[in-house]
Write an enzyme that holds these catalytic residues in place. Sequence first.
Site, PDB file in Angstrom:
ATOM      1  N   LYS A   1       0.829  -1.196   0.000  1.00  0.00           N
ATOM      2  CA  LYS A   1       0.000   0.000   0.000  1.00  0.00           C
ATOM      3  C   LYS A   1       0.868   1.253   0.000  1.00  0.00           C
ATOM      4  O   LYS A   1       0.659   2.168  -0.789  1.00  0.00           O
ATOM      5  CB  LYS A   1      -0.904  -0.030   1.241  1.00  0.00           C
ATOM      6  CG  LYS A   1      -2.125   0.834   1.138  1.00  0.00           C
ATOM      7  CD  LYS A   1      -2.956   0.747   2.422  1.00  0.00           C
ATOM      8  CE  LYS A   1      -3.730  -0.551   2.504  1.00  0.00           C
ATOM      9  NZ  LYS A   1      -4.345  -0.754   3.831  1.00  0.00           N
TER      10      LYS A   1
ATOM     11  N   ARG B   1      -3.172   3.230   8.542  1.00  0.00           N
ATOM     12  CA  ARG B   1      -3.457   2.036   7.732  1.00  0.00           C
ATOM     13  C   ARG B   1      -2.271   1.073   7.767  1.00  0.00           C
ATOM     14  O   ARG B   1      -1.141   1.490   7.617  1.00  0.00           O
ATOM     15  CB  ARG B   1      -3.710   2.444   6.276  1.00  0.00           C
ATOM     16  CG  ARG B   1      -4.470   3.731   6.122  1.00  0.00           C
ATOM     17  CD  ARG B   1      -4.468   4.256   4.688  1.00  0.00           C
ATOM     18  NE  ARG B   1      -5.188   3.395   3.766  1.00  0.00           N
ATOM     19  CZ  ARG B   1      -5.295   3.647   2.467  1.00  0.00           C
ATOM     20  NH1 ARG B   1      -4.684   4.706   1.933  1.00  0.00           N
ATOM     21  NH2 ARG B   1      -5.968   2.822   1.686  1.00  0.00           N
TER      22      ARG B   1
ATOM     23  N   GLY C   1      -6.079 -10.245   8.048  1.00  0.00           N
ATOM     24  CA  GLY C   1      -5.582 -10.519   9.390  1.00  0.00           C
ATOM     25  C   GLY C   1      -4.743  -9.393   9.938  1.00  0.00           C
ATOM     26  O   GLY C   1      -4.498  -9.310  11.130  1.00  0.00           O
TER      27      GLY C   1
ATOM     28  N   MET D   1      -4.034  -5.335  10.805  1.00  0.00           N
ATOM     29  CA  MET D   1      -4.932  -4.427  11.516  1.00  0.00           C
ATOM     30  C   MET D   1      -5.849  -3.674  10.568  1.00  0.00           C
ATOM     31  O   MET D   1      -5.449  -3.265   9.489  1.00  0.00           O
ATOM     32  CB  MET D   1      -4.119  -3.430  12.322  1.00  0.00           C
ATOM     33  CG  MET D   1      -4.955  -2.776  13.390  1.00  0.00           C
ATOM     34  SD  MET D   1      -4.206  -1.287  14.026  1.00  0.00           S
ATOM     35  CE  MET D   1      -4.594  -0.143  12.719  1.00  0.00           C
TER      36      MET D   1
ATOM     37  N   ARG E   1      -3.744  -1.198  -6.537  1.00  0.00           N
ATOM     38  CA  ARG E   1      -2.930  -2.420  -6.499  1.00  0.00           C
ATOM     39  C   ARG E   1      -3.336  -3.302  -7.670  1.00  0.00           C
ATOM     40  O   ARG E   1      -4.418  -3.122  -8.234  1.00  0.00           O
ATOM     41  CB  ARG E   1      -3.127  -3.170  -5.173  1.00  0.00           C
ATOM     42  CG  ARG E   1      -4.543  -3.634  -4.973  1.00  0.00           C
ATOM     43  CD  ARG E   1      -4.703  -4.404  -3.676  1.00  0.00           C
ATOM     44  NE  ARG E   1      -6.110  -4.524  -3.370  1.00  0.00           N
ATOM     45  CZ  ARG E   1      -6.626  -4.557  -2.144  1.00  0.00           C
ATOM     46  NH1 ARG E   1      -5.855  -4.480  -1.102  1.00  0.00           N
ATOM     47  NH2 ARG E   1      -7.920  -4.674  -1.964  1.00  0.00           N
TER      48      ARG E   1
ATOM     49  N   HIS F   1      -5.988 -42.350  -1.519  1.00  0.00           N
ATOM     50  CA  HIS F   1      -6.512 -43.021  -2.709  1.00  0.00           C
ATOM     51  C   HIS F   1      -7.575 -42.162  -3.372  1.00  0.00           C
ATOM     52  O   HIS F   1      -7.539 -41.909  -4.574  1.00  0.00           O
ATOM     53  CB  HIS F   1      -7.083 -44.386  -2.311  1.00  0.00           C
ATOM     54  CG  HIS F   1      -7.683 -45.122  -3.468  1.00  0.00           C
ATOM     55  ND1 HIS F   1      -9.030 -45.077  -3.756  1.00  0.00           N
ATOM     56  CD2 HIS F   1      -7.118 -45.880  -4.428  1.00  0.00           C
ATOM     57  CE1 HIS F   1      -9.260 -45.789  -4.831  1.00  0.00           C
ATOM     58  NE2 HIS F   1      -8.118 -46.296  -5.260  1.00  0.00           N
TER      59      HIS F   1
ATOM     60  N   SER G   1      12.343 -43.277 -15.152  1.00  0.00           N
ATOM     61  CA  SER G   1      11.204 -42.435 -14.799  1.00  0.00           C
ATOM     62  C   SER G   1      11.117 -42.409 -13.284  1.00  0.00           C
ATOM     63  O   SER G   1      10.960 -43.451 -12.650  1.00  0.00           O
ATOM     64  CB  SER G   1       9.920 -42.996 -15.407  1.00  0.00           C
ATOM     65  OG  SER G   1       8.827 -42.231 -14.964  1.00  0.00           O
TER      66      SER G   1
ATOM     67  N   CYS H   1       6.967 -39.426 -13.073  1.00  0.00           N
ATOM     68  CA  CYS H   1       5.557 -39.763 -13.251  1.00  0.00           C
ATOM     69  C   CYS H   1       4.804 -39.807 -11.917  1.00  0.00           C
ATOM     70  O   CYS H   1       3.746 -40.377 -11.822  1.00  0.00           O
ATOM     71  CB  CYS H   1       5.420 -41.093 -13.986  1.00  0.00           C
ATOM     72  SG  CYS H   1       6.106 -42.480 -13.075  1.00  0.00           S
TER      73      CYS H   1
ATOM     74  N   TYR I   1      10.930 -34.863 -19.572  1.00  0.00           N
ATOM     75  CA  TYR I   1       9.483 -34.640 -19.493  1.00  0.00           C
ATOM     76  C   TYR I   1       8.982 -34.838 -18.061  1.00  0.00           C
ATOM     77  O   TYR I   1       9.643 -35.483 -17.250  1.00  0.00           O
ATOM     78  CB  TYR I   1       8.717 -35.592 -20.433  1.00  0.00           C
ATOM     79  CG  TYR I   1       8.787 -37.049 -20.024  1.00  0.00           C
ATOM     80  CD1 TYR I   1       7.854 -37.570 -19.106  1.00  0.00           C
ATOM     81  CD2 TYR I   1       9.764 -37.901 -20.520  1.00  0.00           C
ATOM     82  CE1 TYR I   1       7.927 -38.896 -18.718  1.00  0.00           C
ATOM     83  CE2 TYR I   1       9.834 -39.220 -20.122  1.00  0.00           C
ATOM     84  CZ  TYR I   1       8.913 -39.714 -19.225  1.00  0.00           C
ATOM     85  OH  TYR I   1       8.973 -41.021 -18.811  1.00  0.00           O
TER      86      TYR I   1
HETATM   87  P1  ADP Z   1      -7.779  -2.139   3.476  1.00  0.00           P
HETATM   88  O1  ADP Z   1      -6.361  -2.537   3.326  1.00  0.00           O
HETATM   89  O2  ADP Z   1      -8.584  -3.031   4.311  1.00  0.00           O
HETATM   90  O3  ADP Z   1      -8.399  -1.807   2.161  1.00  0.00           O
HETATM   91  P2  ADP Z   1      -7.412   0.660   3.841  1.00  0.00           P
HETATM   92  O4  ADP Z   1      -6.295   1.178   4.655  1.00  0.00           O
HETATM   93  O5  ADP Z   1      -7.220   0.710   2.384  1.00  0.00           O
HETATM   94  O6  ADP Z   1      -7.754  -0.785   4.332  1.00  0.00           O
HETATM   95  O7  ADP Z   1      -8.641   1.556   4.241  1.00  0.00           O
HETATM   96  C1  ADP Z   1      -9.927   1.166   4.507  1.00  0.00           C
HETATM   97  C2  ADP Z   1     -10.867   2.193   3.894  1.00  0.00           C
HETATM   98  O8  ADP Z   1     -10.611   3.490   4.401  1.00  0.00           O
HETATM   99  C3  ADP Z   1     -10.704   2.282   2.410  1.00  0.00           C
HETATM  100  O9  ADP Z   1     -11.973   2.433   1.815  1.00  0.00           O
HETATM  101  C4  ADP Z   1      -9.885   3.517   2.217  1.00  0.00           C
HETATM  102  O10 ADP Z   1     -10.113   4.098   0.973  1.00  0.00           O
HETATM  103  C5  ADP Z   1     -10.368   4.394   3.353  1.00  0.00           C
HETATM  104  N1  ADP Z   1      -9.340   5.354   3.753  1.00  0.00           N
HETATM  105  C6  ADP Z   1      -8.095   5.069   4.171  1.00  0.00           C
HETATM  106  N2  ADP Z   1      -7.391   6.177   4.408  1.00  0.00           N
HETATM  107  C7  ADP Z   1      -8.211   7.209   4.142  1.00  0.00           C
HETATM  108  C8  ADP Z   1      -8.063   8.626   4.180  1.00  0.00           C
HETATM  109  N3  ADP Z   1      -6.905   9.195   4.512  1.00  0.00           N
HETATM  110  N4  ADP Z   1      -9.105   9.388   3.828  1.00  0.00           N
HETATM  111  C9  ADP Z   1     -10.271   8.804   3.468  1.00  0.00           C
HETATM  112  N5  ADP Z   1     -10.489   7.479   3.405  1.00  0.00           N
HETATM  113  C10 ADP Z   1      -9.464   6.679   3.739  1.00  0.00           C
HETATM  114 MG    MG Z   2      -7.772  -0.635   0.886  1.00  0.00          MG
END
Ligand code: ADP
Ligand code: MG
Length: 909
Positions: free
Chosen positions: A32, A103, A112, A114, A376, A490, A798, A865, A885
């Site tokens: 990210k 984030r 998993g 945060m 992404r 099996h 083989s 094989c 092969y």
């Molecule tokens: P995830 O990895 O679960 O997608 P994100 O970090 O991308 O988590 O964020 C979750 C949501 O919060 C997403 O919809 C993202 O666009 C929104 N978001 C994250 N940062 C901001 C920000 N600075 N302003 C507005 N929305 C945000």
């Molecule tokens: Mg996101």
Amino acid sequence: MEILQDVKARVYRFGNKVADGNSKMKNLLGGKGANLAEMSAIGMPVPPGFTITTEACTEYNLLGQDAVVERIKAEVESAIANIESLMGTTFGDKENPLLVSVRSGARVSMPGMMDTVLNLGINDDVVLGLVKKTNNEQFAWDSYRRFIQMYGGVVLGMKPASKEDIDPFEEIMEHLKDKRGIKLDTEFTIQDLKDLVYDFKDAVKKQTGHSFPTDPWEQLWGAIIAVFNSWNGDRAVYYRNMHNYPADWGTAVNVQAMVYGNMGNNSGTGVCFTRDAGTGENVFNGEYLINAQGEDVVAGVRTPQQITKLGSQRWAELAKVEEADRAENYPSLEELMPTIFKELDSYQKKLENHYCDMQDMEFTMQDGKLWILQTRNGKRTGAAMVKIAMDLLKEGKIDEKETLLRMQPNKLDELLHPVFDTSALKRAHVIAQGLPASPGAATGKIVFFADEANKFKNSILVRIETSPEDLEGMNIAKGILTARGGMTSHAAVVARGMGKSCISGAGALKINYKTRTLTVDGHEYHEGDWISLNGSTGNIFEGKVETVEPELSGEFGEIMTLSDKYAIMKVRTNADTPKDAKIARNFGAQGIGLTRTEHMFFEVDRIKAMREMILADTVKGRKQALQDLLPMQRSDFEGIFEAMQGFPVTIRLLDPPLHEFVPHQLATQKELADEMHISLQAVKNKVAELEEFNPMLGHRGCRLGNTYPEITEMQTRAIIEAAINLKAKGIVCIPEIMVPLVGTVKEFEYQEQIIRSTAAKIFEERNDTVEFLVGTMIEIPRAALMADKIAELADFFSFGTNDLTQMTFGYSRDDAGKFLPIYIEKGILKVDPFEVLDQEGVGQLVKMGTERGRSVKQHLKVGICGEHGGEPSSVEFFYNTGMDYVSCSPYRVPIARLVSAQAAIKATV
Ligand code: ADP
Ligand code: MG
Ligand code: MG
């Protein structure tokens, strides 16, 4: 670490069209963070922010909180100051506040980790400043209540009390909604929101014993540390282990200025894809919500609308909404906010061109201004993977090699088996989970016995485990479900060979053959009840889930043609019948690497002759029974040679212990006794006599052929005569006769002599000849060690990696299910070695065997094989070992062809 402290930055800034990092720095900045930096640098409107590196997370794990905070404090503070100056706001300010999001982001996207905290930096004073500044009380208090909810849940651990309870904040909101008679979050009044903030804080105090933190800096450090901690949370650790991601990768932390999609009807948020992630179609698509923030779109609080007009119209058609109604009540962003849409459309094009791949993006509109928050490479189905890559190739955006390297081999599987209808799947109820032993969707009525598989038109065979006797029933059933057994049980091996959906080792199932019931979690299912299996995920569903036939789209064929252009190592198939051989040919197999002759003996008319042969007391009796088997076996081979149209066919002589062929049920034993005019006791005695303590290490393989040479003779005759017969029809085939389970040179030599002299005899009788090879399996460790001696006599090797794995590890394939799952869970083994070749250990024998063999015969033909022949990482290893092969089940052939090409390409770069 000490050196790092002095030279390396731990905080990388982005925003205002510049950035310290870029998209190549995923290891350091997380996926990210790296992409936020890249987008910023190429001029996208990204809210300014910064990324704390994954290395800081690793330092945190080693040195603890105080040490790390000390190391990053100054950098974080100055990076916040940078955001302040770019945004013209101040963190914690009562007049003109800056709020941020925190984030998480590891180098690969990982469930998993945060959850994101939005609107951080708000408190009782700041909220008033926000009100004053925006003149929008509703928005300010909505942001505040969202913040407490997210921070409380994510950082302060405000979780539901038990799994039956709902989220404590949701509970408070539900309560208020009931009281006020409203349904949506957007219907709360300003007073409602104020009450919620108060009640939320109160709940936090009650449950955690601490007041909700009001100091923005305390909030910020709390969130940063929580992100670090989430790297070692249960969910993340589980996911990491599953994918073998090392613990020292760590996660990055992204702190970013908030932009607000919840500012009213000129604001909103959405997600979009540059192409269709399900089908790969080259259409921009996505969803948005007006007056919403963050995850509202995906969380399903309200039903989102389509971004493009085309998407909206397609949606309306499915939802049976009239065009007028749609345009009025569910307009696309394209129609509702054409200017913003145009801008978004230009960004999606720019991003896809920049990354040369389908992008999955997040955006937010604040009061008519568009911000991009994430991009992404989008996740996609197998079909979309193929189509998108081929389209990008045709558009000239990637070259052929890149196109092939973009394929995730295992995803091709989805294209080869029937699939569940996605919407039906969403509604389906999962009753248990087992191992995804053989992919594909299957739905049918429960039967518990193989010989009852045709009781219903569509049946699912549910067994504790299966045995060779069940073969026919397995073939009839739509899918196979077993309570025991692993990925190479099996049931699993046979099902994969048949391309049939199979779930194995579903331990939660209690199967009672007597009552013909299946019990899970106290719920009872009976014979005839519908169940459905998703062999690709291991999910078992109640009832009938609709399936659809997979479409082998044109692009799929193109990818295969392209693979063959770059592949050096050939791909053959394991096939025992003309039908399998034909399927494999259609999938592009260039020969058969393994025909197991024993399967031919299980069919009804043959098993009798086979049993007579086994029960015969004299060589003469045995020869008589073999004489009956000869024509059947010969016609089998003719069928297979014909199906392979001149491609090489490797035939393995009889391999399994004879015990597998004799009847074990009283009724069948009686029948056999009657037919053979011998006593029931004689049959029973023979069955008992054949029983072995360790059948896998017992009287099988070439040990059979060396104790009963007449079996080898008959099989050789069937093979050579079939080849001569076909030659007369103009079909050339070069049979490769393969001796199983060789451990000493003499074992092979004896067999070889029988084979060659039998062939010579036939040539004389028929006054005709065919070319043929005599080779051996290398599946006993000793054979790998003696490979140079064996190669002096053998025309080819083989590797039988199933047995080789079994004997190198000393794990019985049939019993490993008892401890392998525990070994994997404890990390004693990373993966099931019967599924993924153990390159480190067993791989040494494969390498050594190949090298020693070729040290004597430079051009010795070498193949593999075992089950590993269709497993991508193993196939790559075999290529690097110099194999000619790999041979795999028909349904894995396209995957092996692709991996063969990928391996060749990787070796040149
Ligand atoms: P995830 O990895 O679960 O997608 P994100 O970090 O991308 O988590 O964020 C979750 C949501 O919060 C997403 O919809 C993202 O666009 C929104 N978001 C994250 N940062 C901001 C920000 N600075 N302003 C507005 N929305 C945000
Ligand atoms: Mg996101
Ligand atoms: Mg074997």
